[in-house]
Design a protein around this motif. Structure first.
Motif, short mmCIF file in Angstrom:
data_model
loop_
_atom_site.label_atom_id
_atom_site.label_comp_id
_atom_site.label_asym_id
_atom_site.label_seq_id
_atom_site.Cartn_x
_atom_site.Cartn_y
_atom_site.Cartn_z
N GLU A 39 0.81 -1.21 0.00
CA GLU A 39 0.00 0.00 0.00
C GLU A 39 0.85 1.27 0.00
OE1 GLU A 39 -3.47 -2.46 2.29
OE2 GLU A 39 -2.29 -0.99 3.41
N TYR A 96 2.29 1.53 -3.47
CA TYR A 96 1.24 1.85 -4.45
C TYR A 96 0.75 3.29 -4.32
CZ TYR A 96 -2.74 1.38 -7.54
OH TYR A 96 -3.63 1.55 -8.58
N LEU A 97 0.49 3.74 -3.10
CA LEU A 97 -0.01 5.10 -2.90
C LEU A 97 0.98 6.13 -3.43
CD1 LEU A 97 -1.99 7.17 -1.80
CD2 LEU A 97 -0.97 6.87 0.47
N TYR A 149 -5.36 4.90 -5.83
CA TYR A 149 -5.42 4.19 -4.54
C TYR A 149 -6.88 4.05 -4.11
CZ TYR A 149 -4.32 3.02 0.35
OH TYR A 149 -4.24 2.41 1.59
N PRO A 185 4.07 8.66 0.96
CA PRO A 185 2.74 8.18 1.35
C PRO A 185 2.43 8.44 2.82
CG PRO A 185 4.29 6.35 1.31
CD PRO A 185 5.05 7.56 0.85
N ARG A 188 -4.79 8.36 3.86
CA ARG A 188 -5.47 7.27 3.16
C ARG A 188 -5.49 6.06 4.09
NH1 ARG A 188 -6.71 10.91 0.47
NH2 ARG A 188 -7.23 10.93 -1.75
N MET A 241 -5.62 0.05 2.78
CA MET A 241 -6.47 -0.46 1.70
C MET A 241 -7.06 -1.83 2.03
SD MET A 241 -5.60 -1.15 -2.32
CE MET A 241 -4.81 0.43 -2.58
#
Length: 442
Positions: free
Chosen positions: A209, A212-213, A221, A318, A392, A395
Motif C-alpha cells: 500500500e 502503491y499510494l 489508490y 505516502p 489514506r 487499503m
C-alpha cells in the motif's frame, strides 16, 4: 495488526454516570449524580485482536473505566480472524458487548449483517467535535455511525537502529531508491537490511500500500480500494515490480525469503531491537515503538527511531493509516453499558491512559500531545492529526474480510506467495484480481 470490552445500567443513566455526559441516544439530559458508581456489579465483554504489550496497555484503559464507573471488564483476544471469531460467538449466543474492529471492511460486514447498534448521540457529538471527518466516514455505513476510532496507526514509518545505520555510514533515506542503497550498505556492514514479518500477511499488504499510494497516486489508490479499478491494472503490476526488487534481494532480507516467511510481527521487531540484532531496519506502523520499548527496553528516539516511508519515483511520500474502531453488538448481554464504554473511549482522558503507556496514537484532536511519553511519538501523532482528511486508510482494511483480512486467504496469502517468489508480478496481479472480484461480489 490490528485489536477491545463493556458494562450495564439503565442505558442513559449509565452513560451519564460513566462520563458525566448530558445527552444520551433517545433520552433527555441526565445528571451524573454524586460519584455513585452505578455500573458496579456489571461486566462488559470486549473482544479484539490485541495481545502482548497492546493488550496489556489497553487493559490499563479498561481499568481506568472500571475505576470511573465500577463496571468490570473482560477482554478476549480474537487473533487476526476477528470476523470469524465474533461471528461464531454471536451464533453460539455468547456475543461480546464491544468489539474493537481493526478493518473498515469488517465493520461494514458487521453492519450489513445487522449486528451493530448505532452509536449514542453523545458519542456522535464527541466524534463531530474531536475528530477529522475522515474518521467519522470510516466508522459509518450508509450514513449511520457505528464505529468509534479509538486507536490509530501511522503506517508510513520505517523503524531503524541508529547504531546500525551509523556503522553502515548512511543517513535515513529520502527516496525509495536511497532506501535500497542504504539497505545494501547496512548489509555490507554485517547485518541484514530489513526484517520482514512475512508470516503475518497483513504486514505485506502494508508494504504494498505504501509503494502503491506513492507510485500510483491517491486517486488510483481510492479506486483500487473500492475495487473500481481492477488489480490487473498496470499500476498494480508496476507497484508489485517495485516491491519485488526488495523481496527478491536475499542480501536485503534477514534470513532471505524463507526467513521472512517464518517471522511474525513481534519477531520482526525483535530482529532489529532485540538482544541479538539480525537486521538494521523494520518497516511497520508507529506501534513498532511499543514493542521495542515494552519488550526490548529500547529508548525511543535514542536507540530506536524512524524515518517516513520514502516516496517512490516521482510520487509523493505516502501517509497510510489504520485504526481500531470500537463497535457495540446488539446481541451482547450488556450492550447498553457498552455504549457507556464507547463514550469513555471518545474522551481525551481515555486516550491519555494508553498514550502515556506508549505504542499508541489517537485520532482525537483534543488529546494533549504532552500525554505521549516521548518526542518521537509526539512527532508521529502530530503528523497524523495534521494530515487530516489527506490520510489514506489502509487499503486491505477497507476490503471485504475474505480478501483483505483473513489469515491464509485472499490478499494476505497471495502476497506471501509473492514474497516467496516475486518473479512474476503480472501473474500475482491476476491472482489478486480473481480473489478480489469474488470477495467484493460476496
Amino acid at each position: 495488526m490490528m485489536r477491545r470490552r463493556t458494562p450495564l445500567l439503565t442505558g442513559c443513566t449509565a452513560l451519564a454516570l460513566a462520563l458525566g455526559a448530558t445527552a444520551c441516544g433517545g433520552g433527555g439530559p441526565v445528571s451524573a449524580g454524586g460519584g455513585d458508581q452505578a455500573l458496579s456489579g456489571q461486566t462488559v465483554a470486549v473482544a479484539g485482536v490485541w495481545s502482548g504489550a497492546e493488550q496489556k496497555n489497553f487493559q490499563k484503559v479498561l481499568d481506568a473505566f472500571t475505576e470511573k464507573t465500577g463496571a468490570k471488564t473482560q477482554f478476549v483476544s480474537t487473533g487476526d480472524n476477528v470476523s470469524t471469531v465474533v461471528g461464531s460467538k454471536i451464533e453460539g449466543g455468547n456475543a461480546p458487548d464491544v468489539v474493537m474492529v481493526p478493518q473498515v471492511g469488517v465493520l461494514q460486514q458487521f453492519a450489513g449483517n445487522g449486528w451493530l447498534a448505532p452509536l449514542s448521540s453523545a458519542t456522535q457529538k464527541s466524534v463531530a467535535a474531536n475528530y477529522a471527518p475522515v474518521w467519522k466516514n470510516y466508522g459509518s455505513v450508509k450514513g449511520t455511525l457505528y464505529g468509534l476510532y479509538f486507536k490509530a496507526a501511522h503506517k508510513s514509518t520505517v523503524w531503524y537502529s541508529p547504531d546500525a545505520l551509523d556503522q553502515a555510514g548512511v543517513q535515513p533515506p529520502k527516496t525509495y531508491d536511497e532506501l535500497l542503497k542504504a539497505g545494501h550498505a547496512v548489509s555490507d556492514s554485517g547485518l541484514a537490511a530489513f526484517s520482514v514479518a512475512g508470516q503475518d500477511g497483513w504486514t505485506l499488504t502494508d508494504w504494498f500500500e505504501n509503494v502503491y499510494l506513492s507510485q500510483a497516486g491517491p486517486e488510483k489508490y481510492d479506486a483500487l480500494a473500492a475495487h473500481e479499478l481492477k488489480w490487473t491494472d498496470r499500476s498494480v503490476v508496476d507497484a508489485l515490480t517495485t516491491l519485488g526488487k526488495l523481496f527478491e534481494d536475499k542480501q536485503l532480507l534477514a534470513g532471505g525469503q524463507k526467513g521472512a516467511l517464518n517471522t511474525d510481527f513481534p519477531g520482526s521487531v525483535e530482529k532489529v531491537f532485540g538482544p541479538e540484532p539480525e537486521a538494521g531496519m523494520v518497516y511497520e506502523g508507529d506501534f513498532v515503538a511499543g514493542v521495542a520499548k515494552d519488550q526490548f527496553g529500547r529508548k525511543i528516539g535514542e536507540d530506536a527511531d524512524f524515518f517516513p516511508f520514502p516516496p517512490v519515483g516521482t510520487g509523493e511520500a505516502p501517509v497510510v493509516s489504520g485504526g481500531d474502531a470500537a463497535v457495540v453488538l446488539k446481541d451482547g448481554k450488556n450492550s447498553k453499558a457498552g455504549m457507556a464504554l464507547l463514550e469513555y473511549l471518545a474522551t481525551p482522558e481515555a486516550a491519555a491512559v494508553w498514550a502515556e503507556a506508549g505504542g499508541f496514537l489517537s485520532p482525537n484532536k483534543k488529546l494533549d500531545l504532552a500525554s505521549y511519553g516521548d518526542d518521537v511519538t509526539r512527532t508521529t501523532a502530530k503528523s497524523l492529526i495534521a494530515a487530516g482528511d489527506t490520510v489514506r486508510f489502509d487499503m486491505s482494511d477497507q476490503a471485504p474480510a475474505a480478501f483483505g483480512g483473513t489469515k491464509g486467504a485472499g490478499e494476505w496469502k497471495i502476497l506471501q506467495d509473492f514474497l516467496r517468489d516475486p518473479s512474476d508480478p503480472k501473474a500475482t496481479a491476476a491472482q489478486l484480481e480473481t480473489a478480489a472480484a469474488k470477495a467484493y461480489k460476496g
